[in-house]
Design an enzyme around this catalytic site. Structure first.
Site, PDB file in Angstrom:
ATOM      1  N   CYS A 241     122.811 123.397 167.983  1.00  0.00           N
ATOM      2  CA  CYS A 241     122.799 123.666 169.424  1.00  0.00           C
ATOM      3  C   CYS A 241     121.362 123.632 169.956  1.00  0.00           C
ATOM      4  CB  CYS A 241     123.503 124.989 169.733  1.00  0.00           C
ATOM      5  SG  CYS A 241     122.858 126.378 168.802  1.00  0.00           S
TER       6      CYS A 241
ATOM      7  N   CYS B 120     132.313 130.045 190.657  1.00  0.00           N
ATOM      8  CA  CYS B 120     131.247 129.303 189.983  1.00  0.00           C
ATOM      9  C   CYS B 120     131.835 128.015 189.427  1.00  0.00           C
ATOM     10  CB  CYS B 120     130.675 130.185 188.872  1.00  0.00           C
ATOM     11  SG  CYS B 120     129.703 129.300 187.646  1.00  0.00           S
TER      12      CYS B 120
ATOM     13  N   TYR C 295     127.019 129.433 158.199  1.00  0.00           N
ATOM     14  CA  TYR C 295     126.878 129.961 159.573  1.00  0.00           C
ATOM     15  C   TYR C 295     128.240 129.802 160.255  1.00  0.00           C
ATOM     16  CZ  TYR C 295     121.980 128.921 158.392  1.00  0.00           C
ATOM     17  OH  TYR C 295     120.757 128.817 157.768  1.00  0.00           O
TER      18      TYR C 295
END
Ligand code: SAH
Length: 400
Positions: free
Chosen positions: A353, A104, A257
């Site tokens: 993100c 890949c 986070y």
């Protein structure tokens, strides 16, 4: 020939090259941008962030990857049968049918080779493949994690039962082909679940985890640990985040986070103290161990919901000078952002993100008096969707 024609020819050449690059393109659905050049993809991703953040702040040029291939340090393969023969690959997007993949463009090449060679060993070791339909069979997945800076390789065999036929000989045969493997773990997952890993790990070889170095700190990464999958771009992202925080050594900083503490540990050498806040108890355990192993003594961690922890700190009258926040794709909570304002930091560095939830949260923070000065997109996942672009923003308290 004029310059424009020359550029056009170069682009066409790249396009043809890309189209021939992957046999699974169109089936696995991972590489949205497979048919274009990397430059064009970067322009589109940058434009996507500009559109999302329109009217909020200026957007700097996107930070692309020098060599945007084989960046994934964690590779998971699933196995299936076709006409009695075992093949390996990845799940088709949003489905559970396996697309055959031997190599890949995004995955680490050593990992791909190890997976192919494991597949070659299965028959002679009489190892059966697990079927989700019949729930029969032993091997569910193989996961490989490689430390790009240390070269360490962890092989995780995800199985339905801890009884693995001739496991010592299997490991011996694997190590003969791949002496670079530093650890092999059996992970037992006997539940009906789409989660790859189960809870139980049995170390067959080595220490059971790998280590990798990121921004001068060494991190221990076991089968379950969260660790960014593109370490080359992660380094650039964290360096940018810490640069924007403009630390002088006197600040009380919060890394909200925080996962296994990567951003906070990168910032710790430039701040007075850092407090990491994270929901996942295992990640906090790793974070504490990582801080200790790297002799970072001015960082501490709180386990719990970031919103709740911050609310409590606000009620206690705590203060922070800088807040780093790196929430999941769903973004932050109003409770968290309300409390950030009470803690009254000079600066907030928001790492996101998901440009959509980022835009929502930046607008909310503006109402609280924090205005976004700049945003820098970072291409963490070359060839995949623009929605996955990472963005790092600087917010400052005061007038717009
Ligand atoms: N900053 C880290 C992790 C970012 S991923 C890094 O760069 O590696 C987002 C993290 O937020 C995850 O570790 C997730 O467990 C955590 N998280 C999700 N919801 C949360 C919440 N409500 N409170 C605190 N942490 C949360």
């Amino acid at each position: 020939m004029n310059q424009q024609m020359n550029q056009q020819m170069e682009k066409t050449k790249l396009k043809t090259k890309n189209a021939n690059k992957c046999a699974a393109a169109g089936m696995c659905g991972g590489c949205t941008y497979i048919n274009g050049s990397y430059e064009k993809q970067l322009t589109e991703k940058e434009q996507y962030v500009r559109t999302q953040l329109k009217g909020i702040c200026p957007v700097n040029p996107i930070i692309g990857m020098k060599n945007p291939y084989h960046y994934r340090n964690k590779v998971t393969a699933t196995f299936s049968y076709k006409k009695g023969e075992i093949f390996s690959g990845i799940y088709e997007e949003k489905s559970h049918s396996v697309v055959p993949v031997d190599s890949c463009l995004l995955e680490d090449q050593t990992a791909d080779q190890i997976i192919c060679d494991i597949r070659g060993l299965l028959k002679s070791f009489k190892i059966t493949i697990y079927s989700e339909r019949t729930r029969y069979g032993l091997l569910r997945h193989v996961m490989i994690r490689r430390g790009f800076t240390t070269g360490e390789v962890l092989v995780i065999l995800v199985v339905t039962s801890p009884v693995f036929p001739s496991k010592n000989n299997f490991v011996k045969a694997l190590l003969k082909m791949h002496p670079e493997i530093t650890s092999v773990v059996l992970n037992v997952n006997d539940r009906m679940t789409s989660m790859v890993l189960g809870d139980r790990n049995i170390v067959l070889y080595g220490k059971g985890y790998i280590e990798d170095v990121l921004c001068n700190n060494r991190f221990r990464i076991s089968a379950q640990s969260f660790y960014q999958i593109n370490p080359v771009q992660t380094q650039k992202l964290y360096e940018k985040a810490v640069e924007l925080a403009n630390l002088t050594g006197e600040e009380i900083a919060i890394d909200a986070y925080c996962g296994i503490g990567t951003i906070g540990m990168t910032a710790a050498s430039k701040a007075k103290t850092v407090l990491g806040i994270e929901l996942n108890a295992l990640a906090v355990k790793d974070a504490i161990a990582n801080a200790r192993a790297n002799h970072v003594t001015n960082i501490h961690f709180l386990q719990g919901d970031a919103g709740e922890q911050m609310t409590q700190m606000a009620e206690e009258g705590s203060h922070a000078d800088v807040v780093f926040m790196d929430p999941p794709r769903s973004g932050s909570s109003e409770a968290f952002m309300d409390s950030v304002a009470v803690l009254n930091p000079k600066r907030i560095v928001y790492v996101s993100c998901n440009p959509q939830t980022l835009a929502r949260d930046l607008k909310y923070l503006a109402k609280k008096g924090y205005h976004t000065k700049q945003a820098t997109p970072v291409d963490m996942f070359p060839w995949t969707k623009a929605e996955h672009v990472e963005t790092v923003c600087l917010l400052e308290k005061g007038k717009k």
